[in-house]
Design a protein around this motif. Sequence first.
Motif, PDB file in Angstrom:
ATOM      1  N   ALA A 196       1.631  13.051 -19.179  1.00  0.00           N
ATOM      2  CA  ALA A 196       1.483  12.093 -18.089  1.00  0.00           C
ATOM      3  C   ALA A 196       1.673  12.815 -16.766  1.00  0.00           C
ATOM      4  N   PHE A 197       1.416  12.085 -15.682  1.00  0.00           N
ATOM      5  CA  PHE A 197       1.613  12.621 -14.340  1.00  0.00           C
ATOM      6  C   PHE A 197       2.514  11.691 -13.546  1.00  0.00           C
ATOM      7  N   GLN A 198       3.259  12.279 -12.626  1.00  0.00           N
ATOM      8  CA  GLN A 198       4.086  11.499 -11.718  1.00  0.00           C
ATOM      9  C   GLN A 198       3.492  11.595 -10.325  1.00  0.00           C
ATOM     10  N   LEU A 199       3.228  10.438  -9.725  1.00  0.00           N
ATOM     11  CA  LEU A 199       2.718  10.370  -8.372  1.00  0.00           C
ATOM     12  C   LEU A 199       3.872  10.067  -7.416  1.00  0.00           C
ATOM     13  N   GLY A 233      -1.006   7.862 -16.681  1.00  0.00           N
ATOM     14  CA  GLY A 233      -1.545   8.633 -17.782  1.00  0.00           C
ATOM     15  C   GLY A 233      -2.330   9.843 -17.316  1.00  0.00           C
ATOM     16  N   ALA A 234      -2.557  10.762 -18.247  1.00  0.00           N
ATOM     17  CA  ALA A 234      -3.263  12.000 -17.911  1.00  0.00           C
ATOM     18  C   ALA A 234      -4.699  11.744 -17.483  1.00  0.00           C
ATOM     19  N   ASP A 235      -5.261  10.618 -17.906  1.00  0.00           N
ATOM     20  CA  ASP A 235      -6.649  10.321 -17.565  1.00  0.00           C
ATOM     21  C   ASP A 235      -6.787   9.571 -16.242  1.00  0.00           C
ATOM     22  N   ALA A 236      -5.677   9.282 -15.561  1.00  0.00           N
ATOM     23  CA  ALA A 236      -5.726   8.557 -14.294  1.00  0.00           C
ATOM     24  C   ALA A 236      -6.285   9.458 -13.202  1.00  0.00           C
ATOM     25  N   ASP A 237      -7.309   9.006 -12.526  1.00  0.00           N
ATOM     26  CA  ASP A 237      -8.023   9.824 -11.549  1.00  0.00           C
ATOM     27  C   ASP A 237      -7.490   9.587 -10.144  1.00  0.00           C
ATOM     28  N   TYR A 238      -6.232   9.964  -9.917  1.00  0.00           N
ATOM     29  CA  TYR A 238      -5.617   9.827  -8.603  1.00  0.00           C
ATOM     30  C   TYR A 238      -5.283  11.210  -8.073  1.00  0.00           C
ATOM     31  N   THR A 239      -5.505  11.427  -6.797  1.00  0.00           N
ATOM     32  CA  THR A 239      -5.213  12.720  -6.175  1.00  0.00           C
ATOM     33  C   THR A 239      -4.478  12.499  -4.860  1.00  0.00           C
ATOM     34  N   PRO A 240      -3.712  13.502  -4.399  1.00  0.00           N
ATOM     35  CA  PRO A 240      -3.038  13.371  -3.112  1.00  0.00           C
ATOM     36  C   PRO A 240      -4.034  13.040  -2.005  1.00  0.00           C
ATOM     37  N   GLY A 241      -3.643  12.106  -1.154  1.00  0.00           N
ATOM     38  CA  GLY A 241      -4.528  11.615  -0.104  1.00  0.00           C
ATOM     39  C   GLY A 241      -5.083  10.245  -0.412  1.00  0.00           C
ATOM     40  N   ASP A 242      -5.187   9.914  -1.710  1.00  0.00           N
ATOM     41  CA  ASP A 242      -5.643   8.577  -2.107  1.00  0.00           C
ATOM     42  C   ASP A 242      -4.590   7.537  -1.723  1.00  0.00           C
ATOM     43  N   SER A 243      -5.008   6.296  -1.638  1.00  0.00           N
ATOM     44  CA  SER A 243      -4.078   5.187  -1.423  1.00  0.00           C
ATOM     45  C   SER A 243      -4.120   4.251  -2.616  1.00  0.00           C
ATOM     46  N   ILE A 248      -0.283  -0.435 -10.649  1.00  0.00           N
ATOM     47  CA  ILE A 248      -1.326  -0.162  -9.658  1.00  0.00           C
ATOM     48  C   ILE A 248      -2.431  -1.201  -9.821  1.00  0.00           C
ATOM     49  N   VAL A 249      -2.731  -1.919  -8.739  1.00  0.00           N
ATOM     50  CA  VAL A 249      -3.735  -2.981  -8.814  1.00  0.00           C
ATOM     51  C   VAL A 249      -5.000  -2.641  -8.030  1.00  0.00           C
ATOM     52  N   ALA A 250      -4.966  -1.594  -7.222  1.00  0.00           N
ATOM     53  CA  ALA A 250      -6.163  -1.168  -6.499  1.00  0.00           C
ATOM     54  C   ALA A 250      -6.021   0.299  -6.128  1.00  0.00           C
ATOM     55  N   HIS A 251      -7.172   0.972  -5.983  1.00  0.00           N
ATOM     56  CA  HIS A 251      -7.203   2.405  -5.713  1.00  0.00           C
ATOM     57  C   HIS A 251      -8.261   2.675  -4.650  1.00  0.00           C
ATOM     58  N   PHE A 252      -7.854   3.330  -3.555  1.00  0.00           N
ATOM     59  CA  PHE A 252      -8.772   3.687  -2.484  1.00  0.00           C
ATOM     60  C   PHE A 252      -8.817   5.210  -2.363  1.00  0.00           C
ATOM     61  N   LEU A 285       0.834  -1.192   0.000  1.00  0.00           N
ATOM     62  CA  LEU A 285       0.000   0.000   0.000  1.00  0.00           C
ATOM     63  C   LEU A 285       0.873   1.249   0.000  1.00  0.00           C
ATOM     64  N   GLY A 286       0.459   2.252  -0.743  1.00  0.00           N
ATOM     65  CA  GLY A 286       1.168   3.521  -0.745  1.00  0.00           C
ATOM     66  C   GLY A 286       0.191   4.681  -0.727  1.00  0.00           C
ATOM     67  N   LYS A 287       0.467   5.677   0.088  1.00  0.00           N
ATOM     68  CA  LYS A 287      -0.359   6.890   0.118  1.00  0.00           C
ATOM     69  C   LYS A 287       0.216   7.919  -0.848  1.00  0.00           C
ATOM     70  N   VAL A 288      -0.629   8.468  -1.696  1.00  0.00           N
ATOM     71  CA  VAL A 288      -0.201   9.502  -2.640  1.00  0.00           C
ATOM     72  C   VAL A 288      -0.031  10.814  -1.878  1.00  0.00           C
ATOM     73  N   VAL A 289       1.183  11.354  -1.899  1.00  0.00           N
ATOM     74  CA  VAL A 289       1.449  12.616  -1.203  1.00  0.00           C
ATOM     75  C   VAL A 289       1.792  13.742  -2.172  1.00  0.00           C
ATOM     76  N   GLY A 290       1.959  13.411  -3.459  1.00  0.00           N
ATOM     77  CA  GLY A 290       2.268  14.445  -4.434  1.00  0.00           C
ATOM     78  C   GLY A 290       1.893  14.015  -5.839  1.00  0.00           C
ATOM     79  N   LYS A 291       1.555  14.986  -6.677  1.00  0.00           N
ATOM     80  CA  LYS A 291       1.202  14.719  -8.062  1.00  0.00           C
ATOM     81  C   LYS A 291       1.645  15.903  -8.907  1.00  0.00           C
ATOM     82  N   GLN A 292       2.415  15.618  -9.952  1.00  0.00           N
ATOM     83  CA  GLN A 292       2.851  16.703 -10.827  1.00  0.00           C
ATOM     84  C   GLN A 292       2.885  16.233 -12.273  1.00  0.00           C
ATOM     85  N   GLN A 293       2.638  17.163 -13.177  1.00  0.00           N
ATOM     86  CA  GLN A 293       2.628  16.832 -14.599  1.00  0.00           C
ATOM     87  C   GLN A 293       4.049  16.719 -15.116  1.00  0.00           C
TER      88      GLN A 293
END
Length: 250
Positions: A131-134, A145-155, A165-169, A118-126
């Motif tokens: 594409a984006f780097q988490l 990818g640019a269409d990936a719906d991940y935001t800081p705080g997600d796991s 990535i096999v699961a998104h919370f 498990l990893g917590k997303v703490v940053g996101k930048q283009q």
Amino acid sequence: MTRHQKRLSVPKSWPVERKTATFTVKAGAGPHGEAGVPLLVVLRDVLGHVDSKKEARYALNQGTVLINGDAASDERRPIGMFDILAFTEREEYYRVFPDEGGRLALTPIDAAAADSRLGKVVGKQQVSGDAFQLTLHDGATLRVGADADYTPGDSLVVDNETKEIVAHFPYEEGALVTAVAGTHAGEIGTIEEITVTPGSGDNAVTVSQDEGDGFETIEEYVVVIDENFTGGADDESAARRTESDGGDEA
């Protein structure tokens, strides 16, 4: 920079007794920053698999101690929250989970659960290539990818072999979370409300519990999990809390 680490000054997350000896091993460079616990401390003081640094080095040279699927070679390699520790010869598998008081503890898991972490997303930048780097809590990075719906705080659950990535919370009201720092470290509950604080203040999170009064903490201190991460965490991790007998750097 000193090569020594006094027990009295180690981070609160380290599972070591502070008054049994003056020094302990110093963590090397790697993930988790200053909160990372040296692998030697886990092998010697927590699990009791080795008695000294020399024995730890011998064990690591066999290539049977894995961290997040990769063979560990440095006894000072930092171990931290949600890392997966595997001993293939012993068929033992553990997840590093926050215990009461913020100490890191080992929760036994089965071999299948050791295939991902498990990893917590703490940053996101283009980045280039549309594409984006988490950035995850341990410093690891993932390109999506640019269409990936991940935001800081997600796991995210990341496969140890493919790094996919096999699961998104999502981090949202109604999500199951655990507190990993602060007064309520180690407690688990459901997000009841997220209060956005104007300006530079920390957002507040109100967490409800089926058993208990619930609690309030800051956003930084909670990580979204699912029910697979709660099984036996309270009882089993407590059983793995160190009863260190004062081992030093030798």
